[in-house]
Design a protein around this motif. Structure first.
Motif, PDB file in Angstrom:
ATOM      1  N   GLU A   1     -94.384  -9.569  88.067  1.00  0.00           N
ATOM      2  CA  GLU A   1     -92.957  -9.411  87.801  1.00  0.00           C
ATOM      3  C   GLU A   1     -92.201 -10.636  88.286  1.00  0.00           C
ATOM      4  N   THR A   2     -90.992 -10.807  87.762  1.00  0.00           N
ATOM      5  CA  THR A   2     -90.160 -11.899  88.269  1.00  0.00           C
ATOM      6  C   THR A   2     -89.766 -11.569  89.703  1.00  0.00           C
ATOM      7  N   TRP A   3     -89.223 -12.569  90.377  1.00  0.00           N
ATOM      8  CA  TRP A   3     -88.825 -12.337  91.771  1.00  0.00           C
ATOM      9  C   TRP A   3     -87.783 -11.218  91.846  1.00  0.00           C
ATOM     10  N   GLN A   4     -86.823 -11.258  90.937  1.00  0.00           N
ATOM     11  CA  GLN A   4     -85.777 -10.244  90.947  1.00  0.00           C
ATOM     12  C   GLN A   4     -86.332  -8.852  90.642  1.00  0.00           C
ATOM     13  N   GLU A   5     -87.267  -8.779  89.692  1.00  0.00           N
ATOM     14  CA  GLU A   5     -87.898  -7.494  89.374  1.00  0.00           C
ATOM     15  C   GLU A   5     -88.715  -6.982  90.558  1.00  0.00           C
ATOM     16  N   SER A   6     -89.332  -7.918  91.284  1.00  0.00           N
ATOM     17  CA  SER A   6     -90.103  -7.540  92.468  1.00  0.00           C
ATOM     18  C   SER A   6     -89.200  -6.929  93.535  1.00  0.00           C
ATOM     19  N   VAL A   7     -88.025  -7.518  93.719  1.00  0.00           N
ATOM     20  CA  VAL A   7     -87.045  -6.981  94.671  1.00  0.00           C
ATOM     21  C   VAL A   7     -86.696  -5.544  94.300  1.00  0.00           C
ATOM     22  N   MET A   8     -86.471  -5.310  93.012  1.00  0.00           N
ATOM     23  CA  MET A   8     -86.081  -3.983  92.539  1.00  0.00           C
ATOM     24  C   MET A   8     -87.236  -2.988  92.692  1.00  0.00           C
ATOM     25  N   SER A   9     -88.466  -3.448  92.431  1.00  0.00           N
ATOM     26  CA  SER A   9     -89.631  -2.566  92.562  1.00  0.00           C
ATOM     27  C   SER A   9     -89.836  -2.137  94.010  1.00  0.00           C
ATOM     28  N   CYS A  10     -89.672  -3.077  94.938  1.00  0.00           N
ATOM     29  CA  CYS A  10     -89.791  -2.733  96.359  1.00  0.00           C
ATOM     30  C   CYS A  10     -88.668  -1.778  96.766  1.00  0.00           C
ATOM     31  N   SER A  11     -87.477  -2.067  96.296  1.00  0.00           N
ATOM     32  CA  SER A  11     -86.323  -1.227  96.637  1.00  0.00           C
ATOM     33  C   SER A  11     -86.524   0.211  96.174  1.00  0.00           C
ATOM     34  N   ALA A  12     -87.174   0.388  95.027  1.00  0.00           N
ATOM     35  CA  ALA A  12     -87.432   1.726  94.492  1.00  0.00           C
ATOM     36  C   ALA A  12     -88.374   2.516  95.401  1.00  0.00           C
ATOM     37  N   GLN A  13     -89.076   1.812  96.278  1.00  0.00           N
ATOM     38  CA  GLN A  13     -89.990   2.471  97.225  1.00  0.00           C
ATOM     39  C   GLN A  13     -89.417   2.456  98.647  1.00  0.00           C
ATOM     40  N   ASN A  14     -88.094   2.282  98.730  1.00  0.00           N
ATOM     41  CA  ASN A  14     -87.406   2.191 100.029  1.00  0.00           C
ATOM     42  C   ASN A  14     -87.992   1.080 100.887  1.00  0.00           C
TER      43      ASN A  14
END
Length: 237
Positions: free
Chosen positions: A119-132
């Motif tokens: 994933e892009t860096w921004q998508e990675s941030v969002m994916s981590c955020s979705a897992q708290n």
């Protein structure tokens, strides 16, 4: 008349308490008696109040000492349970005492997971955020050594810069101001984001796709279930 008054005054001063009472008229005796009784009651109440305040103070001191003992005991039990769980975790990575979600790695007071999605860096941030969680930021020597032991390549980290930094030694970057301590949503195509390459950090366009590492705070180890997980023959559940 003047002599009688003088005599009466002298007699009042020299007489005993019993004689003194009878010098008053009926109303005066009642007032004196009532005053004496109420004064006695007041003194008893004052003594009771002082005794009560003393008992309350002693109880508060006892409660404070008891609370401290309980708090210290709880802290000690938590430390013992955590150390025990670490040992059990070394033997069995998915032991039930582990304070991290399944498939997450546990180190000290944090949990880590490696995503194999690109994933892009921004998508990675969002994916981590979705897992708290958040993209990994390496802020201590202990975490640095833990991550280096995994020998990872091509994983986004919580790093971003407005300038391309080239290769940097991983050991030197833990003090870098480029580490993000908060999730951010303003990274654009004019910025560069950091990723791990074994013992080095490199930067690439934040719109590139790479795997990523998420981290989040571990839950407290459950004291009761952990301390009771050991059975007499030395085996663990």
């Amino acid at each position: 008349m003047s002599e009688e008054i003088t005599y009466a005054d002298l007699k009042f001063q020299d007489s005993s308490e019993k004689e003194n009472i009878y010098e008053f008229d009926g109303v005066g005796i009642k007032v004196y008696t009532t005053l004496k009784i109420e004064t006695g009651k007041l003194n008893k109440m004052q003594n009771f109040k002082e005794e009560l305040q003393k008992n309350v103070s002693l109880q508060l001191i006892h409660n404070k000492n008891s609370s401290k003992m309980i708090r210290d005991l709880s802290i000690t039990l938590q430390e013992i349970a955590t150390k025990l769980c670490h040992e059990l975790y070394k033997r069995e990575p998915e032991h039930k005492c582990k304070p991290c979600p399944k498939a997450w790695m546990w180190h000290e007071d944090s949990c880590y997971t490696l995503s194999d999605r690109y994933e892009t860096w921004q998508e990675s941030v969002m994916s981590c955020s979705a897992q708290n969680a958040s993209l990994l930021t390496i802020k201590s020597k202990s975490v640095l050594e833990f991550i280096k032991s995994k020998k990872l390549r091509g994983y986004w980290l919580g790093l971003s810069s407005e300038e391309h930094q080239g290769y940097q030694n991983l050991d030197e970057t833990i003090i870098s101001s480029n580490w993000l301590t908060q999730r951010r949503n303003d990274v654009n195509d004019r910025m560069f984001c950091g990723y791990i390459d074994t013992s080095y950090i490199s930067y690439a366009d934040c719109t590139y796709s790479k795997m990523f590492i998420c981290e989040k705070l571990a839950n407290p180890v459950e004291v009761k279930s952990t301390l009771l997980s050991e059975i007499p023959d030395g085996k663990y559940s």
